[in-house]
Write a protein that holds these residues in place. Structure first.
Motif, short mmCIF file in Angstrom:
data_model
loop_
_atom_site.label_atom_id
_atom_site.label_comp_id
_atom_site.label_asym_id
_atom_site.label_seq_id
_atom_site.Cartn_x
_atom_site.Cartn_y
_atom_site.Cartn_z
N UNK A 15 -50.03 -100.36 -61.62
CA UNK A 15 -50.45 -100.55 -63.01
C UNK A 15 -49.36 -100.08 -63.97
N UNK A 16 -49.21 -100.83 -65.06
CA UNK A 16 -48.31 -100.48 -66.17
C UNK A 16 -46.90 -100.10 -65.67
N UNK A 17 -46.29 -101.04 -64.97
CA UNK A 17 -44.96 -100.81 -64.41
C UNK A 17 -43.92 -101.45 -65.34
N UNK A 18 -42.90 -100.69 -65.78
CA UNK A 18 -41.85 -101.28 -66.63
C UNK A 18 -41.09 -102.36 -65.86
N UNK A 19 -41.08 -103.57 -66.41
CA UNK A 19 -40.39 -104.66 -65.73
C UNK A 19 -38.88 -104.60 -65.93
N UNK A 20 -38.43 -103.70 -66.80
CA UNK A 20 -36.99 -103.48 -66.96
C UNK A 20 -36.36 -102.98 -65.66
N UNK A 21 -37.17 -102.47 -64.75
CA UNK A 21 -36.68 -102.02 -63.44
C UNK A 21 -36.25 -103.20 -62.57
N UNK A 22 -36.73 -104.40 -62.92
CA UNK A 22 -36.51 -105.55 -62.05
C UNK A 22 -35.69 -106.67 -62.68
N UNK A 33 -50.46 -105.29 -64.39
CA UNK A 33 -50.67 -105.13 -62.95
C UNK A 33 -49.49 -105.79 -62.23
N UNK A 34 -49.03 -105.18 -61.15
CA UNK A 34 -47.86 -105.69 -60.45
C UNK A 34 -48.05 -105.58 -58.95
N UNK A 35 -47.74 -106.68 -58.24
CA UNK A 35 -47.84 -106.66 -56.78
C UNK A 35 -46.68 -107.44 -56.17
N UNK A 36 -46.33 -107.05 -54.93
CA UNK A 36 -45.25 -107.68 -54.17
C UNK A 36 -45.84 -108.24 -52.88
#
Length: 299
Positions: A15-22, A33-36
């Motif tokens: 939850x609430x993951x900064x997409x600047x990491x990717x 929400x983020x899933x791999x």
């Protein structure tokens, strides 16, 4: 099925993951929400859960030709980089969407298969390359595609032939219908491994010489208008080196916008809009972005 049911089955949803990491620009707001997903079945479970529960769904590859606005992305974001298997079958290379196009090209080369040399330095995923019909140095993804396997937003599997993919300059069918690329089959030709690798090494040396690879960027920002080149127009407009916040039009390659430090997606977008306005005023051309821009503005 709900997303909570999937987490109980062991599928991690953050939850609430900064997409600047990717992202390759090192900018972008959070994913709600983020899933791999690691497999087609995991992907299908996530897609169906989003569909059944009316959760907005966004699918991302290697995030190399992407700007995510500073407000981030609501709903569920899927990053497919864990689905990265590459297989060689005769004169074909079968690659999952999350494999990098570079790894796919070098796998082909080491098996004496020619056709993907142009992709030796393209930093995107196979899925992204298919989605964008990525190309460089006279080659395009569509030149070597045999078929594409996709998943619809309702979780159904479909197979498209080359002709059905409706490829054109930086365009494909899946941009229009929202299908999710899960695998591509590349039809290649036999050649000497040494010749293929020499060509790839040459193109990578050329890329290093011409492009600002020392800074984060999203690659070439604008589509090339027919009969024109974007970089020279930006130079003539006096905008090469122009900086807004931490985003700068590259002094090495005017078609690139680089992150000189602590840039935001808003900095990128403001510089893009300035360039578009100046090119329109000076040359009468509407520059279209090649980079994909998604997400919500910062509040």
């Amino acid at each position: 099925m709900k997303l909570s049911d999937l987490t109980k089955k062991g599928l991690e949803i953050k939850k609430q993951v900064p997409l600047s990491k990717y992202t390759f620009t090192k900018t972008g707001g959070p994913a709600e929400l983020l899933a791999f997903p690691h497999s087609e079945s995991e992907l299908r479970d996530l897609v169906l859960a989003a569909y059944d529960n009316q959760i907005p769904l966004t699918v991302i590859g290697n995030a190399s030709n992407l700007i995510i606005r500073d407000g981030g992305i609501s709903g569920l974001v899927l990053i497919l980089t864990a689905m990265n298997q590459i297989k060689v079958e005769g004169n074909q290379v079968v690659a999952q969407a999350g494999a990098t196009i570079v790894d796919t090209a070098f796998t082909a080369a080491h098996h004496g298969l020619s056709g993907l040399e142009f992709a030796a330095g393209i930093p995107g995923s196979v899925g992204g390359a298919v989605f964008m019909n990525a190309g460089a140095y006279g080659g395009e993804t569509s030149n070597v595609i045999q078929s594409v396997k996709v998943m619809t937003r309702k979780g159904k599997i479909k197979q498209y032939s080359l002709s059905e993919m409706n490829f054109s300059y930086r365009h494909s069918l899946v941009q229009d219908n929202g299908d999710i690329v899960i695998e591509a089959v590349f039809a290649l030709k036999r050649s000497a491994k040494s010749r293929i690798l020499a060509e790839m090494n040459y193109l990578n040396a050329l890329r290093k010489y011409k492009q600002p690879l020392e800074y984060p960027s999203c690659g070439s920002v604008f589509k090339r208008p027919a009969g024109h080149y974007v970089g020279p127009m930006i130079i003539k407009a006096g905008l090469q080196g122009k900086q807004i916040g931490g985003a700068q039009d590259s002094t090495k390659h005017a078609g690139f916008i680089v992150n000189k430090g602590n840039a935001t997606a808003t900095d990128y977008l403001n510089l893009i809009h300035l360039i578009q306005a100046k090119i329109k005023s000076q040359f009468g051309l509407d520059l279209q972005t090649e980079v994909r821009i998604i997400g919500e503005p910062d509040e």
